[in-house]
Design an enzyme around this catalytic site. Structure first.
Site, mmCIF file in Angstrom:
data_model
loop_
_atom_site.group_PDB
_atom_site.id
_atom_site.type_symbol
_atom_site.label_atom_id
_atom_site.label_comp_id
_atom_site.label_asym_id
_atom_site.label_seq_id
_atom_site.Cartn_x
_atom_site.Cartn_y
_atom_site.Cartn_z
ATOM 1 N N HIS A 100 -10.326 1.078 1.858
ATOM 2 C CA HIS A 100 -10.120 2.030 2.950
ATOM 3 C C HIS A 100 -11.306 1.849 3.902
ATOM 4 O O HIS A 100 -12.423 2.248 3.589
ATOM 5 C CB HIS A 100 -10.059 3.467 2.427
ATOM 6 C CG HIS A 100 -9.757 4.449 3.519
ATOM 7 N ND1 HIS A 100 -8.533 5.064 3.663
ATOM 8 C CD2 HIS A 100 -10.519 4.881 4.563
ATOM 9 C CE1 HIS A 100 -8.556 5.845 4.738
ATOM 10 N NE2 HIS A 100 -9.745 5.753 5.293
ATOM 11 N N LYS A 158 -9.314 -0.178 -5.893
ATOM 12 C CA LYS A 158 -9.346 0.423 -4.558
ATOM 13 C C LYS A 158 -10.704 1.051 -4.296
ATOM 14 O O LYS A 158 -11.197 1.852 -5.098
ATOM 15 C CB LYS A 158 -8.246 1.491 -4.486
ATOM 16 C CG LYS A 158 -8.269 2.335 -3.232
ATOM 17 C CD LYS A 158 -7.648 1.619 -2.054
ATOM 18 C CE LYS A 158 -7.826 2.416 -0.777
ATOM 19 N NZ LYS A 158 -6.730 2.275 0.143
ATOM 20 N N ARG A 212 2.310 9.548 -5.456
ATOM 21 C CA ARG A 212 1.927 10.889 -5.940
ATOM 22 C C ARG A 212 2.250 11.048 -7.430
ATOM 23 O O ARG A 212 2.440 10.075 -8.133
ATOM 24 C CB ARG A 212 2.593 12.005 -5.100
ATOM 25 C CG ARG A 212 2.429 11.843 -3.594
ATOM 26 C CD ARG A 212 0.996 11.763 -3.163
ATOM 27 N NE ARG A 212 0.860 11.925 -1.693
ATOM 28 C CZ ARG A 212 -0.196 11.496 -1.024
ATOM 29 N NH1 ARG A 212 -1.190 10.862 -1.616
ATOM 30 N NH2 ARG A 212 -0.270 11.694 0.284
ATOM 31 N N HIS A 249 1.617 5.395 -1.649
ATOM 32 C CA HIS A 249 1.272 6.589 -2.426
ATOM 33 C C HIS A 249 2.556 7.177 -2.996
ATOM 34 O O HIS A 249 3.403 7.660 -2.246
ATOM 35 C CB HIS A 249 0.611 7.646 -1.527
ATOM 36 C CG HIS A 249 -0.647 7.158 -0.889
ATOM 37 N ND1 HIS A 249 -1.890 7.336 -1.457
ATOM 38 C CD2 HIS A 249 -0.863 6.467 0.256
ATOM 39 C CE1 HIS A 249 -2.808 6.788 -0.687
ATOM 40 N NE2 HIS A 249 -2.215 6.252 0.367
ATOM 41 N N HIS A 304 -4.399 -0.754 5.914
ATOM 42 C CA HIS A 304 -3.909 -0.008 7.084
ATOM 43 C C HIS A 304 -4.798 -0.167 8.320
ATOM 44 O O HIS A 304 -5.333 0.797 8.847
ATOM 45 C CB HIS A 304 -3.689 1.485 6.759
ATOM 46 C CG HIS A 304 -4.753 2.142 5.908
ATOM 47 N ND1 HIS A 304 -6.090 2.082 6.189
ATOM 48 C CD2 HIS A 304 -4.646 2.888 4.770
ATOM 49 C CE1 HIS A 304 -6.755 2.755 5.278
ATOM 50 N NE2 HIS A 304 -5.905 3.245 4.396
ATOM 51 N N HIS A 349 3.135 14.457 1.999
ATOM 52 C CA HIS A 349 2.591 15.785 1.664
ATOM 53 C C HIS A 349 3.717 16.768 1.943
ATOM 54 O O HIS A 349 4.498 16.556 2.885
ATOM 55 C CB HIS A 349 1.398 16.138 2.554
ATOM 56 C CG HIS A 349 0.205 15.248 2.363
ATOM 57 N ND1 HIS A 349 -0.713 15.441 1.368
ATOM 58 C CD2 HIS A 349 -0.214 14.166 3.045
ATOM 59 C CE1 HIS A 349 -1.663 14.515 1.447
ATOM 60 N NE2 HIS A 349 -1.378 13.722 2.464
ATOM 61 N N ASP A 388 1.505 2.493 3.521
ATOM 62 C CA ASP A 388 0.665 3.686 3.436
ATOM 63 C C ASP A 388 1.528 4.942 3.562
ATOM 64 O O ASP A 388 1.115 5.948 4.145
ATOM 65 C CB ASP A 388 -0.462 3.694 4.467
ATOM 66 C CG ASP A 388 -1.522 4.753 4.159
ATOM 67 O OD1 ASP A 388 -1.534 5.277 3.027
ATOM 68 O OD2 ASP A 388 -2.320 5.057 5.057
ATOM 69 N N ALA A 438 -3.656 14.692 5.967
ATOM 70 C CA ALA A 438 -3.406 13.398 6.617
ATOM 71 C C ALA A 438 -2.402 12.600 5.810
ATOM 72 O O ALA A 438 -2.525 12.501 4.590
ATOM 73 C CB ALA A 438 -4.714 12.620 6.721
ATOM 74 N N HIS A 472 0.870 -1.200 0.000
ATOM 75 C CA HIS A 472 0.000 0.000 0.000
ATOM 76 C C HIS A 472 0.895 1.234 0.000
ATOM 77 O O HIS A 472 1.498 1.566 1.016
ATOM 78 C CB HIS A 472 -0.904 0.014 1.243
ATOM 79 C CG HIS A 472 -1.805 1.219 1.310
ATOM 80 N ND1 HIS A 472 -3.157 1.118 1.567
ATOM 81 C CD2 HIS A 472 -1.578 2.540 1.159
ATOM 82 C CE1 HIS A 472 -3.705 2.317 1.575
ATOM 83 N NE2 HIS A 472 -2.751 3.209 1.334
HETATM 84 C C1 NCD Z 1 -3.507 9.064 2.358
HETATM 85 C C2 NCD Z 1 -3.091 10.149 1.350
HETATM 86 O O1 NCD Z 1 -2.566 11.179 1.783
HETATM 87 O O2 NCD Z 1 -3.259 9.938 0.151
HETATM 88 N N1 NCD Z 1 -3.493 9.645 3.670
HETATM 89 C C3 NCD Z 1 -3.389 8.968 4.829
HETATM 90 O O3 NCD Z 1 -3.475 9.588 5.881
HETATM 91 N N2 NCD Z 1 -3.168 7.673 4.869
HETATM 92 C C4 NCD Z 1 -4.811 8.493 1.969
HETATM 93 C C5 NCD Z 1 -5.158 7.222 2.694
HETATM 94 O O4 NCD Z 1 -4.553 6.182 2.470
HETATM 95 O O5 NCD Z 1 -6.074 7.262 3.535
HETATM 96 ZN ZN ZN Z 2 -3.138 5.155 1.769
#
Ligand code: NCD
Ligand code: ZN
Length: 350
Positions: free
Chosen positions: A136, A99, A18, A16, A174, A250, A246, A262, A14
């Site tokens: 999720h 997803k 971006r 991200h 997660h 950011h 996860d 988040a 899992h």
């Molecule tokens: C994730 C994101 O920023 O894309 N944020 C997070 O807090 N985990 C999205 C997600 O997986 O919920």
């Molecule tokens: Zn995530």
């Protein structure tokens, strides 16, 4: 005292990565891993086969910037109210999973699913094709307390999906509660990913003695006893619990505003954090199962033949990574990270 550990190359189930200006720097942070399930919550979201192909190509361009890197993105399709069985048929060639974000559950989920019952034909097609559903698992009903949204989701949403489409392979992503661990243990055809950060911090690390925005993620970190249940599952012997970082970077601008985003950016330090935890629990011998083999088995993939070596030494420096959009702060687990992956491109000389 153990100070090196060689295991099969891990995967991240899992992640991200971006897009745009930060894609290259973020991707480099994941090159300890051989493969990763790539989350589709871009702006706009990755909702069809053509978008998946194009995003995959951009990721491979980013990987190619690091000489010798080999990293396979396992792509996912973002489900919306408009997804049809035909969308699944077209995406099946390029996607490992799809997803499900309940609409408005988390970052960039506004196009997620409002009517999960109406998605049944889509989920049935996925089951026929053996495509995994990544979920999720939080309700979006704002009358439910944020600390209860995962536990309420289990009975209100997940149990009905499971009984409507029993053949569907599901990963509850997660997991953050003792309740979710118990649910997954009882459910056939299900697995769960566990992040590094949910294993090492609880809500006290978010809120006590000052608010720490870099520890804010969704699902929000819960009570100490929830964390202990996650640690028991990750370091235990049940094959259905495996690693998904996860890692969700950011920029500091977005994390530190008056409505901070988040997500914890953990990928470059994830293996070091896991090694620290598994060592403290006397379970270093189980790290390979958690990070390298159980997830592959659930997804029907062969484990990697090559290995990584973790070595113990001076703590990793946690300065933010620089990106064209500004700095991104690395997750700090609250203890010195003395384990590191040898020759890691992700740590880049730290
Ligand atoms: C994730 C994101 O920023 O894309 N944020 C997070 O807090 N985990 C999205 C997600 O997986 O919920
Ligand atoms: Zn995530």
């Amino acid at each position: 005292m153990t100070d090196t550990l060689t295991i099969r190359r891990p995967d991240d189930y899992h992640l991200h990565l971006r897009d745009g200006a930060i894609l290259a720097a973020v991707t480099k942070g994941s090159l300890d891993f051989g493969r990763a399930i790539i989350m589709p919550n871009l702006v706009p979201p990755v909702v069809d086969a053509a978008m998946v192909r194009a995003y995959r190509a951009r990721i491979m361009d980013a990987v190619s910037l690091t000489p010798g890197a080999s990293f396979e993105p396992l792509m996912t399709l973002y489900l919306t109210d408009d997804t049809t069985p035909a969308t699944i048929d077209a995406a099946a060639e390029v996607c490992t999973a799809a997803k499900l974000y309940p609409a408005h559950a988390t970052t960039n989920s506004a196009s997620g699913v409002n009517d999960i019952d109406a998605l049944t034909p889509v989920l049935e097609r996925m089951a026929e094709r053996g495509m995994v559903l990544c979920i999720h698992g939080e309700v979006t009903d704002h009358s439910v307390d944020i600390f209860d949204r995962e536990a309420v989701f289990l009975e209100r949403v997940l149990a009905p999906i499971r009984s409507r489409v029993p053949g569907l392979k599901i990963v509850l992503e997660h997991v953050s509660t003792r309740a979710a661990v118990a649910f997954v243990k009882e459910a056939p055809n299900m697995a769960a990913t566990i992040t590094a950060h949910h294993l090492v911090i609880d809500r006290n690390d978010l809120l006590a003695g000052g608010i720490r925005p870099h520890n804010y993620c969704l699902p929000i970190v819960k009570r100490r006893e929830d964390r202990e249940a996650l640690v028991a599952a990750a370091t235990g012997d049940d094959d259905r619990f495996f690693f998904g970082s996860d890692s969700a970077p950011h920029t500091d601008m977005k994390k530190l505003g008056c409505c901070g985003a988040a997500g914890c950016f953990t990928a470059p330090v994830a293996m070091g954090i896991l090694a620290h935890l598994f060592e403290n629990k006397g379970r270093l011998g189980t790290l390979e199962a958690f990070a390298s083999t159980r997830g592959a088995a659930f997804y029907g993939l062969a484990p990697h033949d090559d290995t990584i070596t973790l070595v113990k030494g001076d703590p990793v420096a946690l300065e933010p990574i620089a990106t064209p959009d500004g700095p991104i702060t690395l997750f700090n687990p609250g203890f010195p990270i003395t384990w590191r992956v040898e020759n890691s491109p992700a740590l880049d000389g730290r």
